[in-house]
Design a protein around this motif. Structure first.
Motif: not given
Lengths: 277, 305, 339
Positions: C160-184
């Motif tokens: 809904d924002n003119p600036t696009g989707l909120s820039p939630y993605t950062n190194v922390f979230w990306v690699f936290l999910w990398v760890v979760i996916v690899i472990v599972v």
């Protein structure tokens, strides 16, 4: 009271009657031989019993339940395990892993347990290893547990198939040419192992085999098929002397000629068990 | 009623193009059990070969002075494109598939995808990604019969496609190469042991399949008026579905499947919505895989255990 | 005790990632950080796809479709959820974390559900057919997204924002999910489920005869794999700031295949390396512009011709001992007892 009963089982492949109404019964704890010349339909019978093929007629009753048309996995889970004529191991996996794959009776942990690596998962893995090693010990493969399955010699691969089938904790074991490719001392040992399985694990064993020395010494009852039809059944001594059986095996025109040939072959076979094929 | 007849005619002409391409998929699958993903790109290249041959023969000159392109020139275009595509198909097999004849099953499949991408990107590089207007090798003449419009191009497409399919049928049924192909599709090793030069037969299969795809490519250009380097993707996929629908490995099946897909697509576009003309192919694919995976004319071969 | 230790390890990982994220975002140029994050997403995609294409020996070439489902779902859920959560928790790290992770999990769940829908009919069939069905499915997803007006149609979805989707993605979230996916996925691979999947890839008929519910397990592997692609899609959406149907073309599925081929089919560590390799290579080849895809596809063909089993082969790399292999190969432990 039989544990396996085939009632007029038929299988047709594109107009060719591979099995044309075969019936037989196997008693619990019996060692039962299924023999016949090449192309007689023995393996097809195994494939129908284990659900690889759907029968085109008749039925297969196991332990009082009609299992005709069941999927192979369901038949296996119900208690019929098998080996394959043309060895089908998981070649890149270790010997022990091959056996563990069939460990459904032991398997308690679900996928979430595996992800969490909790106590239930650890217990499962220990039970898998213990059971697999026990079975490998029986089949004389304990020392090879960590080898890659494809690196085993032929005879050991056949025994590994049996160990893997045993992991299912079946009631009935179908062995498709277990002695093929074995030398005579291996074949002798196999006879002992088959008897051990029956005596100690209370298994019913159905055996397809071309090695007549093994069949005649280990089987208590033998069913003979040729061209998909039953031609004889009885204890080894009776089947051995049946002219129709001899004719089928030797392709002779008359039973008399066949008997004459067989005397010669039989004399040779008793001295060297490998000569029959 | 006229509407329906019109859609059927359009569908059959489109379908015969799919059929020509589907034959290549089904023949290669028959002998090698490989989905030749690069086939869609051979179809695209064949179309471009035809384009450049026509340009080389001066078609722009004929168009600019308003003259008809000579009919025998049209045949030269067809033959040249078919020969070029045949050569391309044989080369692909030789360089990319033959070394993997005994590799794990996934390897040739991935290679086929790689070759397909390579050709598509190479074509984009050389021919530019822009669509090109296909030259009028045959000048369009419209006939109207009771409200149904038929062009000579649609008729030509049907005639050429049917002639080629009839030729293929004769080749497969009557010639030594055809018999060898059928033998290979039953059992490649047995055929080799019987003294069949399997590599030569496989090359012939690729040559024939690719030539037919090139013919399809020229007819596609005539029918759709423009061509572009990515034209093979969707059309190739539809042709593959046609092969599956007819029963993959089955030559008459590919022809029937192609015609059915063409008609289904036209009817969907005409009676539902043009938006769904591409989706219907996938609906058919899912349906056939669910209910009759061996295809309409295919037979179930029990796996040897 | 075991669980306490694990909690400590998990806390240490989270802490380390937090520190890494801070250092990278504050002190390293944005371009490099962006490539690092893209590599992280590639790892998730490759490790996920490897479970079905490598371990199980099936062949999906439409995983871009699952990535698309995850990307659009995450973007949509986050857009809807953000104002609601802001009403309760206000703004800041915590509400963002809640919104983003709920969005990612929703994306993974819907991608997994799509995986079941695609997998149940097609996984009964042989490998080649699966390839075609997944290819077709990927195209259908794109077709549906292009026609879905509430998701922006062909122009894409950017909230809904003119600036696009909120820039939630950062190194922390990306690699936290990398760890979760690899472990599972690693824990599933080295378990009875994983052994059964490997057995299916080795000999499906034998696996079935040994009581393995082959179709069910293939669907399970396919679903997990789809869920991983969904998470990567969600991360991608909030890195880009928008999602378009064209972000998920066939090329993207091919990228994933190149990753696991470079890494070696069936190897998790290989998939990690392949993911990084493709991420970096695509970036380096950007200067070659139009030659890039030609070279890239040629590379794919050459790899297959030279090493059909993948560049690094099926085995896990030796540094995979970082992961204790106790459960994976109980064989070794028992075997060592011999004098």
């Amino acid at each position: 009271m039989s544990i396996i009963r085939l009632e007029r089982v038929e299988k047709i492949f594109g107009g060719l009657r591979a099995i044309g109404g075969v019936s037989f019964e196997v008693a619990p704890k019996q060692i039962f031989g299924l023999i016949g010349p090449n192309g007689a339909g023995k393996t097809t019978i195994f494939n129908v019993v284990t659900g690889v093929y759907q029968p085109d007629g008749g039925k297969v009753v196991f332990d009082g339940t009609d299992i005709s048309g069941w999927s192979p996995a369901r038949v296996a889970a119900r208690g019929i395990a098998r080996t394959f004529q043309n060895i089908r191991l998981f070649r890149a996996m270790t010997v022990r892993e091959n056996v563990i794959v069939a460990g459904h009776k032991i398997h308690r942990a679900n996928m979430l347990d595996a992800v969490l690596r909790n106590g239930r998962f650890d217990a499962d893995e220990r039970a898998f290893t213990d059971k697999a090693d026990e079975l490998l010990e029986i089949m004389g493969l304990r020392e090879l547990a960590d080898e890659e399955a494809s690196s085993l010699p032929y005879g050991s691969q056949r025994r590994l198939e049996i160990a893997r089938a045993l992991m299912l904790e079946p009631k009935v074991l179908l062995l498709d040419e277990p002695a093929a490719g074995m030398n005579s001392s291996e074949a002798d040992k196999l006879e002992d192992q088959i008897r051990f399985l029956r005596d100690e694990l209370s298994l019913t064993i159905v055996l397809v085999e071309h090695n007549m020395s093994v069949v005649m010494s280990v089987c208590e009852r033998i069913h003979v098929v040729d061209h998909g039809e039953t031609i004889a059944e009885g204890p080894p001594s009776v089947v051995k002397a049946d002219p129709k059986v001899l004719a089928a095996y030797l392709g002779e025109e008359t039973p008399e000629a066949a008997i004459a040939d067989l005397r010669a072959v039989h004399a040779a076979a008793t001295s060297s068990p490998e000569s029959s094929s | 009623m006229t509407e329906l007849v019109q859609q059927l005619i359009n569908g059959l002409s489109l379908g015969s193009i799919y059929a020509l391409i589907a034959l290549g998929y089904t023949m290669v699958y028959g002998v090698l059990k490989l989905i030749n993903f690069a086939h869609s790109e051979v179809f695209m290249m064949g179309s471009y070969f035809g384009f450049f041959t026509a340009v080389g023969l001066g078609i722009e000159h004929y168009e600019s002075i308003g003259q008809t392109f000579p009919l025998y020139y049209a045949f030269v275009v067809l033959i040249a494109a078919m020969a070029g595509a045949a050569l391309l198909g044989v080369t692909i097999e030789l360089l990319a598939y033959r070394p993997l004849r005994n590799a794990p099953r996934l390897a040739p499949l991935i290679t086929a995808i790689g070759v397909s991408l390579f050709l598509q990107n190479l074509a984009t590089l050389i021919f530019t990604p822009n669509p090109r207007r296909y030259p009028a090798i045959i000048r369009e003449v419209r006939y109207e019969l009771g409200g149904v419009v038929v062009t000579n191009i649609k008729i030509a497409i049907l005639v050429v496609a049917i002639a080629l399919m009839a030729g293929l049928h004769l080749l497969v049924q009557k010639t030594w190469t055809g018999k060898a192909m059928r033998a290979l599709s039953v059992n490649l090793d047995a055929a080799r042991l019987m003294g069949v030069n399997t590599n030569r037969v496989i090359s012939s299969t690729f040559a024939i399949g690719s030539a037919l795809a090139a013919a399809g490519g020229i007819l596609f250009g005539l029918d759709q008026l423009t061509i572009k380097p990515t034209m093979g993707v969707l059309t190739g996929l539809k042709a593959f579905v046609a092969a599956v629908l007819g029963g993959i490995g089955n030559i008459p099946g590919a022809a029937v499947g192609g015609l059915l897909i063409g008609v289904a697509e036209q009817l969907t576009a005409g009676y539902l919505s043009p938006d769904y003309r591409d989706a219907i192919t996938f609906v058919i694919l899912i349906g056939i895989l669910l209910f009759k995976p061996e295809g309409l004319l295919g037979v179930v071969r029990p796996e040897k255990v | 005790m075991k669980w306490l230790l694990r909690a400590a390890v998990a806390a240490a990982i989270v802490g380390a990632l937090w520190g890494l994220s801070y250092v990278l975002h504050e002190h390293v140029i944005e371009y490099v950080v962006r490539i690092a994050m893209l590599c992280g997403m590639n790892i998730i995609l490759a490790v996920g796809l490897n479970l079905i294409n490598g371990t199980t020996g099936q062949f999906s070439i439409g995983h871009a479709g699952f990535m698309a489902v995850g990307a659009y779902t995450t973007a949509y859920v986050c857009t809807q959820l953000a104002p609601e959560v802001a009403g309760v928790l206000g703004t800041g790290f915590l509400p963002d974390a809640v919104v983003f992770n709920v969005g990612l999990i929703a994306g993974a769940a819907l991608a997994a559900a799509t995986g079941v829908v695609v997998g149940v009919p097609s996984l009964r069939l042989k490998g080649d057919y699966l390839a075609i069905v997944t290819l077709g499915f990927g195209e259908i997803i794109r077709l549906l997204l292009t026609n879905a007006e509430f998701l922006g149609g062909a122009t894409g979805f950017s909230g809904d924002n003119p600036t696009g989707l909120s820039p939630y993605t950062n190194v922390f979230w990306v690699f936290l999910w990398v760890v979760i996916v690899i472990v599972v996925i690693r824990n599933v691979t080295f378990s009875q489920t994983g052994r059964s999947l490997e057995a299916i890839s080795e000999d499906e008929i034998a696996a079935e005869a040994m009581g393995t519910p082959t179709t069910r397990l293939k669907v399970v592997a396919f679903t997990l794999s789809a869920a991983a692609a969904g998470i990567a899609g969600g991360l991608f959406a909030h890195l880009q700031g928008s999602v378009r149907p064209d972000d998920f073309k066939f090329d993207r599925s091919i990228d994933m295949i190149v990753m696991i081929i470079v890494g070696g089919l069936g190897s998790i560590t290989g998939a990690v390396i392949g993911g990084i390799f493709v991420g970096v290579t695509l970036e380096l080849m950007r200067d070659l512009s139009e030659y890039r895809l030609v070279l890239y596809s040629l590379l794919l063909v050459i790899i297959m011709l030279v090493r059909p089993q993948g560049v690094l082969g099926k085995r896990e790399l030796s540094f995979s001992r970082l992961f204790p292999k106790k459960a994976a190969k109980p064989a070794r432990a028992a075997g060592d007892e011999k004098p």
